[in-house]
Design a protein around this motif. Structure first.
Motif, PDB file in Angstrom:
ATOM      1  N   GLU A  12       0.763  -1.291  -0.074  1.00 47.09           N
ATOM      2  CA  GLU A  12      -0.177   0.139   0.064  1.00 47.09           C
ATOM      3  C   GLU A  12       1.103   0.932  -0.319  1.00 47.09           C
ATOM      4  OE1 GLU A  12      -3.585   1.668   3.231  1.00 47.09           O
ATOM      5  OE2 GLU A  12      -3.842  -0.378   2.076  1.00 47.09           O
ATOM      6  N   ASN A  13       0.713   1.973  -1.238  1.00 45.82           N
ATOM      7  CA  ASN A  13       1.132   2.986  -1.168  1.00 45.82           C
ATOM      8  C   ASN A  13       0.830   4.780  -0.619  1.00 45.82           C
ATOM      9  OD1 ASN A  13       3.496   4.768  -2.108  1.00 45.82           O
ATOM     10  ND2 ASN A  13       3.143   4.274  -4.545  1.00 45.82           N
ATOM     11  N   GLY A  14       0.103   5.092   0.061  1.00 45.88           N
ATOM     12  CA  GLY A  14      -0.709   6.229  -0.013  1.00 45.88           C
ATOM     13  C   GLY A  14      -2.661   5.785   0.115  1.00 45.88           C
ATOM     14  N   GLN A  15      -2.624   6.761  -0.295  1.00 49.46           N
ATOM     15  CA  GLN A  15      -3.927   7.426  -1.082  1.00 49.46           C
ATOM     16  C   GLN A  15      -4.035   7.960  -2.044  1.00 49.46           C
ATOM     17  OE1 GLN A  15      -6.040   8.547   3.027  1.00 49.46           O
ATOM     18  NE2 GLN A  15      -6.409   6.351   3.258  1.00 49.46           N
ATOM     19  N   ASP A  16      -5.203   8.159  -2.432  1.00 53.72           N
ATOM     20  CA  ASP A  16      -4.770   8.700  -4.114  1.00 53.72           C
ATOM     21  C   ASP A  16      -6.167  10.267  -3.673  1.00 53.72           C
ATOM     22  OD1 ASP A  16      -8.398   8.285  -4.278  1.00 53.72           O
ATOM     23  OD2 ASP A  16      -7.805   7.104  -5.941  1.00 53.72           O
ATOM     24  N   ASN A  17      -6.469  11.342  -3.677  1.00 52.63           N
ATOM     25  CA  ASN A  17      -7.210  12.174  -3.976  1.00 52.63           C
ATOM     26  C   ASN A  17      -8.374  12.143  -3.681  1.00 52.63           C
ATOM     27  OD1 ASN A  17      -5.476  13.783  -4.914  1.00 52.63           O
ATOM     28  ND2 ASN A  17      -5.995  13.666  -6.609  1.00 52.63           N
ATOM     29  N   GLU A  18      -8.868  10.917  -3.881  1.00 55.86           N
ATOM     30  CA  GLU A  18     -10.227  10.359  -3.028  1.00 55.86           C
ATOM     31  C   GLU A  18     -10.680  10.298  -1.741  1.00 55.86           C
ATOM     32  OE1 GLU A  18     -11.982   8.247  -6.508  1.00 55.86           O
ATOM     33  OE2 GLU A  18     -12.747  10.093  -7.988  1.00 55.86           O
ATOM     34  N   GLY A  19      -9.231   9.331  -0.973  1.00 58.24           N
ATOM     35  CA  GLY A  19      -9.453   8.353  -0.279  1.00 58.24           C
ATOM     36  C   GLY A  19      -9.064   6.876  -0.358  1.00 58.24           C
ATOM     37  N   ASN A  20      -8.906   6.779  -1.751  1.00 54.85           N
ATOM     38  CA  ASN A  20      -8.556   5.103  -1.938  1.00 54.85           C
ATOM     39  C   ASN A  20      -7.444   4.376  -1.826  1.00 54.85           C
ATOM     40  OD1 ASN A  20     -11.631   4.934  -2.259  1.00 54.85           O
ATOM     41  ND2 ASN A  20     -11.188   6.247  -4.164  1.00 54.85           N
ATOM     42  N   PRO A  21      -7.080   3.179  -0.951  1.00 56.21           N
ATOM     43  CA  PRO A  21      -5.861   3.268  -0.979  1.00 56.21           C
ATOM     44  C   PRO A  21      -4.867   2.593  -2.498  1.00 56.21           C
ATOM     45  CG  PRO A  21      -7.131   1.585  -0.718  1.00 56.21           C
ATOM     46  CD  PRO A  21      -8.636   2.566  -0.485  1.00 56.21           C
TER      47      PRO A  21
END
Length: 67
Positions: A12-21
């Protein structure tokens, strides 16, 4: 007949702009087909802390010859 195997770590490399992993995979090819699932789990346990991102799953892909 089992001819090849691959160990795959999902990270898991953080989250996108919508909060999805954001997920990435790291594959280790040419794993001995005779290696047991427990042996690969042990290897993944050793490799996990060496990764830059958190390991969220460990998978094995087997290649079988049909002919």
């Amino acid at each position: 007949m089992l001819v090849d195997s691959r160990l795959i770590l999902s990270l898991e490399n953080g989250q996108d702009n919508e909060g999805n992993p954001i997920r990435r995979t790291k594959s280790f090819n040419n794993v001995k087909p005779t290696a047991t699932d427990q042996q690969l789990t042990s290897v993944a346990t050793v490799l996990a802390p060496l990764q830059e991102w958190d390991v969220v799953s460990v998978d094995r892909t087997n290649i079988h010859s049909l002919m």
